[in-house]
Design a protein around this motif. Structure first.
Motif, PDB file in Angstrom:
ATOM      1  N   LEU A  79       0.829  -1.075  -0.138  1.00  0.00           N
ATOM      2  CA  LEU A  79       0.009   0.049  -0.040  1.00  0.00           C
ATOM      3  C   LEU A  79       0.914   1.098  -0.064  1.00  0.00           C
ATOM      4  CD1 LEU A  79      -2.816  -0.932   2.350  1.00  0.00           C
ATOM      5  CD2 LEU A  79      -3.174  -0.677  -0.007  1.00  0.00           C
ATOM      6  N   LEU A  80       1.962   1.306   0.899  1.00  0.00           N
ATOM      7  CA  LEU A  80       2.801   2.371   0.737  1.00  0.00           C
ATOM      8  C   LEU A  80       3.587   2.645  -0.308  1.00  0.00           C
ATOM      9  CD1 LEU A  80       4.297   1.895   4.416  1.00  0.00           C
ATOM     10  CD2 LEU A  80       2.776   3.966   3.677  1.00  0.00           C
ATOM     11  N   ALA A  81       4.007   1.532  -1.154  1.00  0.00           N
ATOM     12  CA  ALA A  81       4.775   1.691  -2.304  1.00  0.00           C
ATOM     13  C   ALA A  81       3.633   2.135  -3.651  1.00  0.00           C
ATOM     14  CB  ALA A  81       5.205   0.105  -2.925  1.00  0.00           C
ATOM     15  N   GLU A  82       2.358   1.985  -3.417  1.00  0.00           N
ATOM     16  CA  GLU A  82       1.374   2.424  -4.278  1.00  0.00           C
ATOM     17  C   GLU A  82       1.084   3.726  -3.995  1.00  0.00           C
ATOM     18  OE1 GLU A  82      -1.080  -1.791  -5.049  1.00  0.00           O
ATOM     19  OE2 GLU A  82      -1.642  -0.156  -3.384  1.00  0.00           O
ATOM     20  N   ALA A  83       1.081   4.407  -2.881  1.00  0.00           N
ATOM     21  CA  ALA A  83       1.044   5.617  -2.482  1.00  0.00           C
ATOM     22  C   ALA A  83       2.016   6.523  -2.675  1.00  0.00           C
ATOM     23  CB  ALA A  83       0.610   5.874  -0.827  1.00  0.00           C
ATOM     24  N   PHE A  84       3.240   6.018  -2.718  1.00  0.00           N
ATOM     25  CA  PHE A  84       4.552   6.716  -2.987  1.00  0.00           C
ATOM     26  C   PHE A  84       5.325   6.206  -4.376  1.00  0.00           C
ATOM     27  CE2 PHE A  84       3.586   7.454   1.381  1.00  0.00           C
ATOM     28  CZ  PHE A  84       3.497   9.050   1.384  1.00  0.00           C
ATOM     29  N   PRO A  85       4.896   6.651  -5.388  1.00  0.00           N
ATOM     30  CA  PRO A  85       5.310   5.746  -6.689  1.00  0.00           C
ATOM     31  C   PRO A  85       6.789   6.004  -6.984  1.00  0.00           C
ATOM     32  CG  PRO A  85       3.857   7.627  -7.347  1.00  0.00           C
ATOM     33  CD  PRO A  85       3.744   7.416  -5.743  1.00  0.00           C
ATOM     34  N   ARG A 105       3.073 -10.907  -2.389  1.00  0.00           N
ATOM     35  CA  ARG A 105       1.879 -10.024  -2.443  1.00  0.00           C
ATOM     36  C   ARG A 105       2.600  -8.882  -3.515  1.00  0.00           C
ATOM     37  NH1 ARG A 105      -2.783  -7.812  -0.260  1.00  0.00           N
ATOM     38  NH2 ARG A 105      -2.771  -9.850   0.976  1.00  0.00           N
ATOM     39  N   ALA A 106       3.640  -8.335  -3.388  1.00  0.00           N
ATOM     40  CA  ALA A 106       4.253  -7.123  -4.222  1.00  0.00           C
ATOM     41  C   ALA A 106       4.244  -7.714  -5.467  1.00  0.00           C
ATOM     42  CB  ALA A 106       5.678  -6.825  -3.675  1.00  0.00           C
ATOM     43  N   GLU A 107       4.832  -8.925  -5.867  1.00  0.00           N
ATOM     44  CA  GLU A 107       4.621  -9.374  -7.251  1.00  0.00           C
ATOM     45  C   GLU A 107       3.201  -9.509  -7.710  1.00  0.00           C
ATOM     46  OE1 GLU A 107       7.251 -10.105  -9.118  1.00  0.00           O
ATOM     47  OE2 GLU A 107       8.956 -10.113  -7.788  1.00  0.00           O
ATOM     48  N   ASN A 110       2.033  -6.250  -9.279  1.00  0.00           N
ATOM     49  CA  ASN A 110       3.100  -5.711 -10.253  1.00  0.00           C
ATOM     50  C   ASN A 110       4.042  -4.655  -9.521  1.00  0.00           C
ATOM     51  OD1 ASN A 110       2.267  -7.137 -12.323  1.00  0.00           O
ATOM     52  ND2 ASN A 110       0.291  -5.881 -12.390  1.00  0.00           N
ATOM     53  N   LEU A 111       4.348  -4.908  -8.124  1.00  0.00           N
ATOM     54  CA  LEU A 111       5.362  -3.824  -7.474  1.00  0.00           C
ATOM     55  C   LEU A 111       6.602  -4.870  -7.183  1.00  0.00           C
ATOM     56  CD1 LEU A 111       2.593  -2.624  -4.690  1.00  0.00           C
ATOM     57  CD2 LEU A 111       3.416  -1.262  -6.648  1.00  0.00           C
ATOM     58  N   GLY A 112       6.590  -5.637  -7.709  1.00  0.00           N
ATOM     59  CA  GLY A 112       7.934  -6.672  -7.378  1.00  0.00           C
ATOM     60  C   GLY A 112       9.307  -5.767  -7.720  1.00  0.00           C
ATOM     61  N   ALA A 113       9.394  -4.863  -8.667  1.00  0.00           N
ATOM     62  CA  ALA A 113      10.608  -4.122  -8.970  1.00  0.00           C
ATOM     63  C   ALA A 113      10.755  -3.097  -7.743  1.00  0.00           C
ATOM     64  CB  ALA A 113      10.334  -3.224 -10.242  1.00  0.00           C
TER      65      ALA A 113
END
Length: 304
Positions: A79-85, A105-107, A110-113
């Protein structure tokens, strides 16, 4: 020590987002992990709202590295990764099983990177976590004996202008009305009281434990930080609940019965047994008045 998003009230617990009346160093994480993940998912709207609020306190594009301390299964990390791109978000926990969930979950989102994991025992390893623009400690600080010393260390790894975010306090989780038709009314209030006694003993037994008030603004200021706002976010799942929420309530009450039995009178123990008995028409398995209600309080402070 392992932490996760699971407060001492069994909120997020965290997560969650939980820590119940057990020696948390001996929890079976592989067994607990799915439960913690589902608890955090139910609180996700509240945490997403909190993350959006943080975006008004910190320059969204300027936050390049986030530490989610005591991340558990990593629901809040993503959620934090999505809020701070523009940020790399790091899930930090002492339980490898939970970090594996955080990675998965991150993978899946699509946040794995941009999401990574770091196995670390806290508070000993705080100084090894690297610099950060935002440190999120969700119901993990109260598992560190000397909270002031831990906050001072977190302040030391914050970049200038960076934010520290504590999720502490709020309101205990509620699942049932005052009068449930079994035993004396007010069961959950008595469970809270027994849990508070357990929690005080747990705190006192932590390594380096210091007895200090839960004045989070004062503790943050004492670490050389400038308090920058506190808000509380509601998790409100009214009756009738989904099967997943019912399952969480059952697990919550099983942990309370197992962990608090010695602190409860015979009447309340009998009530818990009936609530957990699938053959009982008034059990949690069948009740139509079951709900999930809690509140998470988020305290923030900035490094000058």
């Amino acid at each position: 020590m392992s932490q996760h998003h699971a407060s001492h009230h069994g909120h997020q617990h965290g997560t969650g987002h939980g820590h119940g009346p057990h020696d948390h160093t001996h929890l079976d994480w592989s067994e607990m992990a799915p439960l913690l993940e589902r608890q955090a998912e139910i609180a996700s709207p509240a945490y997403a709202e909190a993350a959006a609020w943080l975006g008004t306190l910190a320059p969204v594009q300027g936050v390049r590295r986030i530490l989610d301390v005591g991340s558990g299964p990593g629901v809040v990390t993503s959620l934090l990764a999505e809020a701070f791109p523009a940020a790399e978000a790091v899930a930090v926990d002492g339980a490898p099983e939970l970090l594996a969930l955080a990675r998965a979950r991150a993978e899946a989102r699509n946040l794995g990177a941009r999401v990574s994991t770091l196995h670390a025992e806290l508070p000993e390893a705080i100084g090894t976590l690297g610099r950060a623009d935002l440190v999120w400690a969700g119901n993990s600080l109260h598992h560190m004996g000397d909270q002031s010393a831990a906050l001072a260390e977190f302040a030391g790894i914050l970049n200038p202008g960076g934010l520290i975010v504590l999720v502490e306090g709020g309101l205990p989780r509620r699942h049932l009305p005052q009068n449930i038709g079994i035993g004396r009314p007010g069961l959950e209030a008595r469970l809270d009281a027994a849990h508070a006694d357990w929690f005080g003993e747990m705190r006192a037994e932590l390594p380096g434990a210091k007895d200090e008030p839960d004045d989070w603004r004062a503790l943050l200021a004492g670490a050389g930080l400038t308090p920058s706002g506190t808000r509380t976010f509601l998790v409100d799942v009214p009756a009738p609940v989904s099967p997943v929420v019912r399952e969480l309530a059952l697990a919550h009450y099983e942990r309370l019965r197992d962990g608090l039995a010695a602190r409860l009178d015979a009447d309340d123990k009998e009530t818990l047994d009936r609530l957990l008995d699938p053959a009982d028409a008034l059990s949690l398995h069948h009740r139509t008045d079951l709900f999930h209600l809690t509140a998470h309080t988020v305290h923030t402070a900035r490094k000058g």
